[in-house]
Design an enzyme around this catalytic site. Structure first.
Site, mmCIF file in Angstrom:
data_model
loop_
_atom_site.group_PDB
_atom_site.id
_atom_site.type_symbol
_atom_site.label_atom_id
_atom_site.label_comp_id
_atom_site.label_asym_id
_atom_site.label_seq_id
_atom_site.Cartn_x
_atom_site.Cartn_y
_atom_site.Cartn_z
ATOM 1 N N LYS A 190 -6.434 -0.823 -10.500
ATOM 2 C CA LYS A 190 -7.037 -1.331 -9.269
ATOM 3 C C LYS A 190 -8.203 -0.450 -8.838
ATOM 4 C CE LYS A 190 -3.139 -0.700 -7.311
ATOM 5 N NZ LYS A 190 -1.978 -0.578 -6.418
ATOM 6 N N THR A 223 -6.883 -1.401 5.407
ATOM 7 C CA THR A 223 -6.514 -1.580 4.001
ATOM 8 C C THR A 223 -5.207 -0.869 3.644
ATOM 9 O OG1 THR A 223 -7.858 0.327 3.399
ATOM 10 C CG2 THR A 223 -8.902 -1.824 3.200
ATOM 11 N N GLY A 225 -1.689 -0.518 2.700
ATOM 12 C CA GLY A 225 -0.682 -1.461 2.188
ATOM 13 C C GLY A 225 -1.221 -2.500 1.221
ATOM 14 N N THR A 226 -2.519 -2.421 0.892
ATOM 15 C CA THR A 226 -3.076 -3.428 -0.037
ATOM 16 C C THR A 226 -2.384 -3.367 -1.402
ATOM 17 O OG1 THR A 226 -4.866 -1.867 -0.465
ATOM 18 C CG2 THR A 226 -5.390 -3.748 0.926
ATOM 19 N N GLY A 227 -2.131 -2.116 -1.868
ATOM 20 C CA GLY A 227 -1.527 -1.956 -3.199
ATOM 21 C C GLY A 227 -0.123 -2.547 -3.250
ATOM 22 N N CYS A 228 0.686 -2.211 -2.234
ATOM 23 C CA CYS A 228 2.065 -2.738 -2.179
ATOM 24 C C CYS A 228 2.043 -4.262 -2.107
ATOM 25 C CB CYS A 228 2.787 -2.211 -0.936
ATOM 26 S SG CYS A 228 2.760 -0.422 -0.798
HETATM 27 N N1 LIG Z 1 -11.943 -3.493 1.065
HETATM 28 C C1 LIG Z 1 -11.383 -4.312 0.166
HETATM 29 N N2 LIG Z 1 -11.801 -5.583 0.048
HETATM 30 C C2 LIG Z 1 -11.254 -6.429 -0.838
HETATM 31 N N3 LIG Z 1 -10.279 -6.073 -1.673
HETATM 32 C C3 LIG Z 1 -9.798 -4.809 -1.612
HETATM 33 C C4 LIG Z 1 -10.321 -3.858 -0.694
HETATM 34 N N4 LIG Z 1 -9.657 -2.688 -0.867
HETATM 35 C C5 LIG Z 1 -8.760 -2.898 -1.835
HETATM 36 N N5 LIG Z 1 -8.854 -4.162 -2.313
HETATM 37 C C6 LIG Z 1 -8.035 -4.772 -3.338
HETATM 38 O O1 LIG Z 1 -6.685 -4.573 -2.942
HETATM 39 C C7 LIG Z 1 -5.864 -4.317 -4.073
HETATM 40 C C8 LIG Z 1 -5.221 -2.944 -3.927
HETATM 41 O O2 LIG Z 1 -6.097 -1.975 -4.432
HETATM 42 P P1 LIG Z 1 -6.177 -0.459 -4.037
HETATM 43 O O3 LIG Z 1 -6.551 -0.339 -2.615
HETATM 44 O O4 LIG Z 1 -7.070 0.168 -5.033
HETATM 45 O O5 LIG Z 1 -4.671 -0.007 -4.271
HETATM 46 P P2 LIG Z 1 -3.777 1.025 -3.450
HETATM 47 O O6 LIG Z 1 -3.496 0.410 -2.108
HETATM 48 O O7 LIG Z 1 -2.561 1.153 -4.295
HETATM 49 O O8 LIG Z 1 -4.572 2.270 -3.353
HETATM 50 C C9 LIG Z 1 -6.798 -4.433 -5.275
HETATM 51 O O9 LIG Z 1 -6.756 -5.755 -5.774
HETATM 52 C C10 LIG Z 1 -8.156 -4.121 -4.696
HETATM 53 O O10 LIG Z 1 -9.199 -4.673 -5.456
HETATM 54 C C1 LIG Z 2 6.615 3.920 1.816
HETATM 55 C C2 LIG Z 2 5.259 3.766 1.218
HETATM 56 N N1 LIG Z 2 5.125 3.149 0.018
HETATM 57 C C3 LIG Z 2 3.892 2.967 -0.512
HETATM 58 C C4 LIG Z 2 2.768 3.423 0.125
HETATM 59 C C5 LIG Z 2 1.416 3.242 -0.498
HETATM 60 O O1 LIG Z 2 0.601 2.312 0.179
HETATM 61 P P1 LIG Z 2 -0.970 2.559 0.328
HETATM 62 O O2 LIG Z 2 -1.472 2.986 -1.013
HETATM 63 O O3 LIG Z 2 -1.554 1.233 0.717
HETATM 64 O O4 LIG Z 2 -1.115 3.595 1.400
HETATM 65 C C6 LIG Z 2 2.918 4.043 1.375
HETATM 66 N N2 LIG Z 2 1.864 4.504 2.059
HETATM 67 N N3 LIG Z 2 4.180 4.194 1.893
HETATM 68 MG MG LIG Z 3 -0.914 2.073 -3.861
#
Ligand SMILES: Nc1ncnc2c1ncn2[C@@H]1O[C@H](COP(=O)(O)OP(=O)(O)O)[C@@H](O)[C@H]1O
Ligand SMILES: Cc1ncc(COP(=O)(O)O)c(N)n1
Ligand SMILES: [Mg+2]
Length: 511
Positions: A190, A223, A225-228
């Site tokens: 990602k 943003t 929680g986007t990954g979860c």
């Molecule tokens: N500002 C944003 N606009 C659109 N999509 C986003 C944005 N930030 C993250 N994403 C998307 O959200 C998903 C989670 O990605 P990311 O943020 O890299 O993961 P994590 O939350 O685990 O760090 C991916 O599909 C990424 O492309």
């Molecule tokens: C309990 C828990 N699980 C997962 C994430 C990661 O989420 P994010 O990468 O969006 O901060 C988090 N912050 N807290």
């Molecule tokens: Mg994440």
């Protein structure tokens, strides 16, 4: 992973709810973790059970504390759910200790599921460590080889690859290939944190092909929680039976749409706000300016438009509606049997603006699609139109649904179907409906007595006979619905006003 006990998603003939089990940590701020997983699965329409691995004290500023759930209690939760609840897909998030990762792998071998989605959570967006480097080797050796897909962000991919630098899309491709060598069937690297990237770019690799998934980067602080949410949405789509590429595409579009929808919301004072998963529910209830529930007294003077009459008198549907409201109409129904859909929708939107301005509900005759498209206040359906119960499912609990009924049985069915009112008629003969059987005042009275719903009388009613109709004096007769007596006249406003006076004079119902 193996298929469970001889049954696959496709050959299971029972009606089964798709089921995702999330094995993750709790986020007290509810932006990420278990709470995000529950919301994402709810939004994607699948059931989600939860095995909690850790509690975190967390908000929009960062992670203030974390406490792991004892390993054997994680095992107990896993067993409770997996031994009983027909889980399709397991999705993992925060797995804070080697013992918990090993427990999970062991339990999954004992209770195989259709698919495993691994979000190798290590560091929160705020930079706080959620699972330390000690788990890396167990991840590589035990968990990743069991996974149908892993979804590391840049930092996590880098950690799994001994600190490899990831700064470009090409780096992400190389990382995806190397991670695939560790055994997962698919790798999604990602790029939410890719520096200088205008788009949000993710790389999916299945061992044969690379897919570069791009979406516009939404400018928002929300943003967290986007990954979860992405991983849970992938799990949800796989649980429904979709192939991995489709699941990832749908999940990414969902996250993007939810981010865009919640870009302005303000929750917390920190730099990383949560977003709103349940946008679909909101777009019907919150954006709707008509916030009052249905009030049966709105049926008092019910104006029903007719395109042919408007044409005859050379006025637009919007002019007709405006005039009726100025004359005192208390609810409007657009009955445009001949209009082209595109024109109908445009007119409906324009009428809705006027109705909202005056606090008058606007219903659409028959066309549930048009009602949804313009966010009208509801629909009126006939006996041969879409059944009210189906319209209710499509429109949700708050919209108004009326049903045309001639008999007590139809009135009973309308109530069972979840309608809000019934229209009973034709009371008198009318030229707006061909071959329409009239029920007369007696028929109207019989239906009113039987109906559990409020009633509006319709059919051949005007200034001369409205009083007689209201004088049948049954408490649930709330008003009259009128077409020709208002719209087949030179001045709609004058005719509406006259009828309004007659109804007030009949001293029944309320305004
Ligand atoms: N500002 C944003 N606009 C659109 N999509 C986003 C944005 N930030 C993250 N994403 C998307 O959200 C998903 C989670 O990605 P990311 O943020 O890299 O993961 P994590 O939350 O685990 O760090 C991916 O599909 C990424 O492309
Ligand atoms: C309990 C828990 N699980 C997962 C994430 C990661 O989420 P994010 O990468 O969006 O901060 C988090 N912050 N807290
Ligand atoms: Mg994440």
């Amino acid at each position: 992973m193996q298929e469970k006990g001889g049954s696959t998603l496709s050959d299971d003939s029972r009606t089964k709810t798709p089921h995702v089990l999330t094995v993750a940590g709790s986020d007290s701020g509810a932006g990420a973790g278990i709470q995000a997983d529950l919301k994402a699965c709810a939004a994607r329409g699948v059931y989600c059970s939860t095995v909690i691995t850790a509690l975190t004290a967390q908000n929009t500023i960062g992670v203030q504390g974390a406490s792991n759930v004892p390993e054997d209690f994680v095992a107990q939760q896993l067993k409770s759910v997996l031994s009983d609840m027909q889980v399709d897909v397991v999705k993992t998030g925060m797995l804070p200790s080697v013992g918990i990762v090993k427990t999970l792998c062991r339990t999954l071998r004992e209770y195989p599921v259709h698919a495993l989605v691994v979000d190798p959570v290590m560091v929160s967006t705020s930079g706080d460590v959620l699972a330390g480097p000690s788990i890396l080797s167990t991840f590589r050796e035990e968990l990743l080889p069991m996974a149908d897909i892993i979804t590391p962000n840049l930092k996590e991919a880098s950690a799994l690859l001994n600190g490899m630098q990831l700064e470009t899309v090409d780096d992400m491709r190389s990382a995806a290939r190397l991670l695939h060598n560790m055994g997962p069937k698919n790798v999604l690297v990602k790029g939410g944190d890719l520096p200088d990237s205008l788009d949000a770019v993710d790389i999916l690799y299945n061992g044969h092909n690379f897919y570069e998934l791009r979406s516009p980067r939404i400018r928002t602080r929300n943003t967290h929680g986007t990954g979860c949410s992405l991983a849970s949405s992938i799990a949800a789509e796989v649980a429904k039976g979709y192939p991995m590429l489709s699941a990832v595409k749908v999940a990414k579009r969902f996250v993007e749409t939810a981010l865009d929808y919640s870009k302005e919301i303000v929750i917390g004072n920190g730099p990383q706000g949560p977003f709103d998963h349940l946008l679909r529910l909101k777009s019907h209830s919150q954006d709707c300016h008509r916030q009052q529930p249905f009030d049966p007294s709105d049926l008092f003077l019910y104006a029903v438009t007719d395109s042919r009459m408007n044409k005859r008198w050379g006025r637009s549907i919007v002019d007709a509606v405006k005039a009726a409201i100025d004359g005192g109409a208390t609810i409007i129904q657009l009955r445009e049997k001949d209009a082209e859909t595109k024109d109908f929708l445009e007119s409906a939107k324009a009428c809705l603006r006027i109705c909202r301005l005056h606090g008058v509900p606007l219903l659409i005759n028959d066309r549930v699609d048009v009602a949804i498209a313009c966010d009208a206040d509801g629909v009126h359906v006939g006996q041969s139109d879409m059944p009210a119960c189906v319209a209710r499912t499509l429109l949700g609990p708050e919209k108004i649904i009326g049903v045309s009924c001639k008999t007590p049985e139809q009135a009973e069915q309308a109530w069972v179907d979840g309608a809000d009112y019934i229209g009973c008629g034709g009371v008198y003969p009318t030229n707006t409906k061909e071959n329409n059987i009239t029920v007369g005042l007696n028929g109207l009275k019989t239906v009113c007595m039987a109906s559990k719903l409020p009633v509006v009388a319709i059919g051949g009613i005007g200034v001369s006979n409205a009083r007689a109709v209201m004088e049948i004096r049954t408490p649930n007769l709330k008003g009259v619905a009128v077409v020709s007596a208002l719209f087949d006249r030179e001045c709609v406003q004058t005719e509406t006003r006259k009828l309004h006076e007659v109804l007030l004079g009949s001293n029944i119902g309320s305004t």
